[in-house]
Design a protein around this motif. Structure first.
Motif, PDB file in Angstrom:
ATOM      1  N   TRP A  57       8.137 -14.810  16.388  1.00 41.94           N
ATOM      2  CA  TRP A  57       8.809 -13.509  16.407  1.00 41.94           C
ATOM      3  C   TRP A  57       8.599 -12.800  17.736  1.00 41.94           C
ATOM      4  O   TRP A  57       7.521 -12.864  18.319  1.00 41.94           O
ATOM      5  CB  TRP A  57       8.294 -12.655  15.250  1.00 41.94           C
ATOM      6  CG  TRP A  57       8.518 -13.305  13.927  1.00 41.94           C
ATOM      7  CD1 TRP A  57       7.608 -14.001  13.173  1.00 41.94           C
ATOM      8  CD2 TRP A  57       9.759 -13.370  13.207  1.00 41.94           C
ATOM      9  NE1 TRP A  57       8.197 -14.496  12.035  1.00 41.94           N
ATOM     10  CE2 TRP A  57       9.509 -14.125  12.023  1.00 41.94           C
ATOM     11  CE3 TRP A  57      11.032 -12.863  13.437  1.00 41.94           C
ATOM     12  CZ2 TRP A  57      10.516 -14.385  11.088  1.00 41.94           C
ATOM     13  CZ3 TRP A  57      12.033 -13.127  12.505  1.00 41.94           C
ATOM     14  CH2 TRP A  57      11.767 -13.869  11.350  1.00 41.94           C
ATOM     15  N   ILE A  58       9.636 -12.127  18.213  1.00 43.17           N
ATOM     16  CA  ILE A  58       9.568 -11.358  19.454  1.00 43.17           C
ATOM     17  C   ILE A  58      10.046  -9.928  19.178  1.00 43.17           C
ATOM     18  O   ILE A  58      10.655  -9.648  18.141  1.00 43.17           O
ATOM     19  CB  ILE A  58      10.432 -11.983  20.569  1.00 43.17           C
ATOM     20  CG1 ILE A  58      11.914 -12.009  20.154  1.00 43.17           C
ATOM     21  CG2 ILE A  58       9.932 -13.379  20.898  1.00 43.17           C
ATOM     22  CD1 ILE A  58      12.845 -12.451  21.268  1.00 43.17           C
TER      23      ILE A  58
ATOM     24  N   LYS B 229       7.305 -17.659   5.227  1.00 42.10           N
ATOM     25  CA  LYS B 229       5.942 -17.980   5.638  1.00 42.10           C
ATOM     26  C   LYS B 229       5.214 -16.747   6.155  1.00 42.10           C
ATOM     27  O   LYS B 229       4.012 -16.577   5.929  1.00 42.10           O
ATOM     28  CB  LYS B 229       5.961 -19.055   6.726  1.00 42.10           C
ATOM     29  CG  LYS B 229       6.226 -20.461   6.226  1.00 42.10           C
ATOM     30  CD  LYS B 229       6.120 -21.452   7.361  1.00 42.10           C
ATOM     31  CE  LYS B 229       6.330 -22.883   6.876  1.00 42.10           C
ATOM     32  NZ  LYS B 229       6.250 -23.851   8.011  1.00 42.10           N
ATOM     33  N   SER B 230       5.931 -15.878   6.865  1.00 37.44           N
ATOM     34  CA  SER B 230       5.299 -14.724   7.508  1.00 37.44           C
ATOM     35  C   SER B 230       5.087 -13.546   6.560  1.00 37.44           C
ATOM     36  O   SER B 230       4.142 -12.773   6.741  1.00 37.44           O
ATOM     37  CB  SER B 230       6.151 -14.259   8.702  1.00 37.44           C
ATOM     38  OG  SER B 230       6.274 -15.276   9.679  1.00 37.44           O
ATOM     39  N   LEU B 231       5.966 -13.396   5.558  1.00 38.62           N
ATOM     40  CA  LEU B 231       5.948 -12.206   4.718  1.00 38.62           C
ATOM     41  C   LEU B 231       5.603 -12.577   3.279  1.00 38.62           C
ATOM     42  O   LEU B 231       6.412 -13.172   2.561  1.00 38.62           O
ATOM     43  CB  LEU B 231       7.310 -11.495   4.784  1.00 38.62           C
ATOM     44  CG  LEU B 231       7.776 -11.140   6.207  1.00 38.62           C
ATOM     45  CD1 LEU B 231       9.162 -10.522   6.185  1.00 38.62           C
ATOM     46  CD2 LEU B 231       6.776 -10.193   6.880  1.00 38.62           C
TER      47      LEU B 231
ATOM     48  N   ASP C 146       2.599  -6.498  10.412  1.00 38.90           N
ATOM     49  CA  ASP C 146       1.364  -7.288  10.371  1.00 38.90           C
ATOM     50  C   ASP C 146       1.650  -8.757  10.050  1.00 38.90           C
ATOM     51  O   ASP C 146       1.042  -9.663  10.629  1.00 38.90           O
ATOM     52  CB  ASP C 146       0.399  -6.716   9.328  1.00 38.90           C
ATOM     53  CG  ASP C 146      -0.200  -5.384   9.752  1.00 38.90           C
ATOM     54  OD1 ASP C 146      -0.121  -5.059  10.955  1.00 38.90           O
ATOM     55  OD2 ASP C 146      -0.729  -4.664   8.892  1.00 38.90           O
ATOM     56  N   GLY C 147       2.583  -8.977   9.124  1.00 37.54           N
ATOM     57  CA  GLY C 147       2.916 -10.351   8.758  1.00 37.54           C
ATOM     58  C   GLY C 147       3.549 -11.111   9.908  1.00 37.54           C
ATOM     59  O   GLY C 147       3.188 -12.265  10.192  1.00 37.54           O
TER      60      GLY C 147
ATOM     61  N   VAL D 207      14.954 -18.367   7.508  1.00 39.13           N
ATOM     62  CA  VAL D 207      14.456 -18.064   6.164  1.00 39.13           C
ATOM     63  C   VAL D 207      13.067 -18.656   5.962  1.00 39.13           C
ATOM     64  O   VAL D 207      12.168 -18.000   5.425  1.00 39.13           O
ATOM     65  CB  VAL D 207      15.434 -18.601   5.097  1.00 39.13           C
ATOM     66  CG1 VAL D 207      14.800 -18.539   3.708  1.00 39.13           C
ATOM     67  CG2 VAL D 207      16.728 -17.789   5.110  1.00 39.13           C
ATOM     68  N   THR D 208      12.870 -19.877   6.408  1.00 35.74           N
ATOM     69  CA  THR D 208      11.559 -20.513   6.284  1.00 35.74           C
ATOM     70  C   THR D 208      10.485 -19.712   7.005  1.00 35.74           C
ATOM     71  O   THR D 208       9.391 -19.490   6.465  1.00 35.74           O
ATOM     72  CB  THR D 208      11.608 -21.948   6.847  1.00 35.74           C
ATOM     73  OG1 THR D 208      12.545 -22.711   6.088  1.00 35.74           O
ATOM     74  CG2 THR D 208      10.247 -22.607   6.773  1.00 35.74           C
ATOM     75  N   CYS D 209      10.786 -19.270   8.210  1.00 39.43           N
ATOM     76  CA  CYS D 209       9.815 -18.482   8.983  1.00 39.43           C
ATOM     77  C   CYS D 209       9.538 -17.133   8.322  1.00 39.43           C
ATOM     78  O   CYS D 209       8.389 -16.669   8.313  1.00 39.43           O
ATOM     79  CB  CYS D 209      10.323 -18.267  10.403  1.00 39.43           C
ATOM     80  SG  CYS D 209      10.360 -19.762  11.404  1.00 39.43           S
ATOM     81  N   LEU D 210      10.562 -16.508   7.763  1.00 37.44           N
ATOM     82  CA  LEU D 210      10.378 -15.233   7.081  1.00 37.44           C
ATOM     83  C   LEU D 210       9.467 -15.379   5.870  1.00 37.44           C
ATOM     84  O   LEU D 210       8.529 -14.605   5.682  1.00 37.44           O
ATOM     85  CB  LEU D 210      11.733 -14.671   6.633  1.00 37.44           C
ATOM     86  CG  LEU D 210      12.549 -13.882   7.642  1.00 37.44           C
ATOM     87  CD1 LEU D 210      13.934 -13.615   7.091  1.00 37.44           C
ATOM     88  CD2 LEU D 210      11.862 -12.564   8.005  1.00 37.44           C
TER      89      LEU D 210
END
Length: 298
Positions: free
Chosen positions: A43-44, A154-156, A23-24, A149-152
């Motif tokens: 993310w893909i 932010k997403s989670l 979901d994140g 890491v930044t994207c992770l």
């Protein structure tokens, strides 16, 4: 599945379900660059399927994939367009644009040219081992790993990561192994190495396909050069190039790893993931031990 990996420790308080991670990530699913967009990150599906799951769980391990697309207009082309516009203004209006207007002209030129620019896509594989609280990123550069890491984060929600730190630095440990010619248990030193001076000269010596159990290598270390890269093999199963920042480059799984593996009728994703995560789940702790054990922050 992995070629160049950086390892991070995940904070103990983060313990989501696969569904929560899915979901994140879905909130930041990859969308290709628009006509005037320079970069898009998202993310893909790791299996490469359109609209597929963004988290693949294999044997208790989670595989993710981040896509990074960028479009760039050659600086020389932009400069030429700007000069043409500046010359036109000077000829028609009899004035020279100031710095602010020149910057605006440059931005306008880029927006006009971006729709004609070719895009470049690159994906980064991410492995999360929730039980071991490890994050492994297949990135060749620190900048790329930092972006993941930044994207992770932010997403989670609630995810916190720190680079894995060991009691002994990789450079100090590699120096000791080369000087004593006694690699840690389970590891062997191969035939590639780079030594670099820490002073202003930055003098470097590189060995490729060359035995390293020679006096010359020890003399370079005694003179102050530190290993920045060292080729090693773990248990005759995985070869890699250890760097001073504890990155594992040129990662390769040797033939013995695949002995007895059943033929796969599907795309082989599950088998590849199981082999890669299984081998790395044992290699990483043993390498940490060889470097004096992990330093637990706080």
């Amino acid at each position: 599945m992995f070629k160049n990996v950086m390892v991070y420790r995940i904070g103990a308080a983060w313990a989501p379900s696969v569904a929560q991670v899915e979901d994140g990530l879905a909130q930041a699913r990859f969308v290709e660059c628009g006509a005037t967009q320079e970069k898009s990150v998202g993310w893909i599906a790791p299996r490469g399927e359109a609209h597929g799951a963004l988290v693949e769980a294999v044997g208790g391990h989670w595989i993710l994939k981040l896509m990074i697309e960028s479009k760039a207009v050659p600086a020389g082309v932009v400069k030429r367009k700007v000069q043409e516009r500046l010359a036109q203004i000077e000829a028609t209006e009899g004035r020279k644009p100031g710095k602010k207007e020149t910057r605006e002209i440059k931005e306008d030129a880029k927006l006009v040219l971006l729709p004609m620019a070719f895009s470049k896509q690159a994906s980064v594989t991410v492995w999360i081992a929730p039980a071991a609280q490890l994050l492994v990123i297949d990135a060749a550069s620190q900048a790329k790993a930092d972006e993941v890491v930044t994207c992770l984060v932010k997403s989670l929600d609630g995810m916190a990561v720190t680079p894995l730190q060991t009691t002994s630095s990789a450079a100090a440990a590699m120096s000791q192994w080369l000087t004593s010619q006694e690699p840690p248990a389970g590891f062997s030193v191969d035939r590639e190495c780079e030594l670099k001076a820490s002073d202003e000269s930055k003098a470097a010596v590189k060995y490729s396909k060359h035995p390293l159990d020679i006096d010359e290598v020890r003399q370079h270390i005694a003179a102050g050069k530190l290993p920045t890269k060292l080729a090693m093999t773990w248990n005759d199963r995985v070869s890699f190039l250890l760097t001073e920042s504890m990155q594992l480059k040129k990662l390769a799984f040797l033939d013995v790893v695949f002995e007895g593996a059943a033929a796969q009728e599907d795309d082989g994703f599950d088998a590849d993931a199981a082999i890669a995560t299984g081998e790395m789940s044992r290699l990483i702790p043993e390498l940490m031990e060889a470097l004096g054990g992990e330093v637990v922050l706080g």
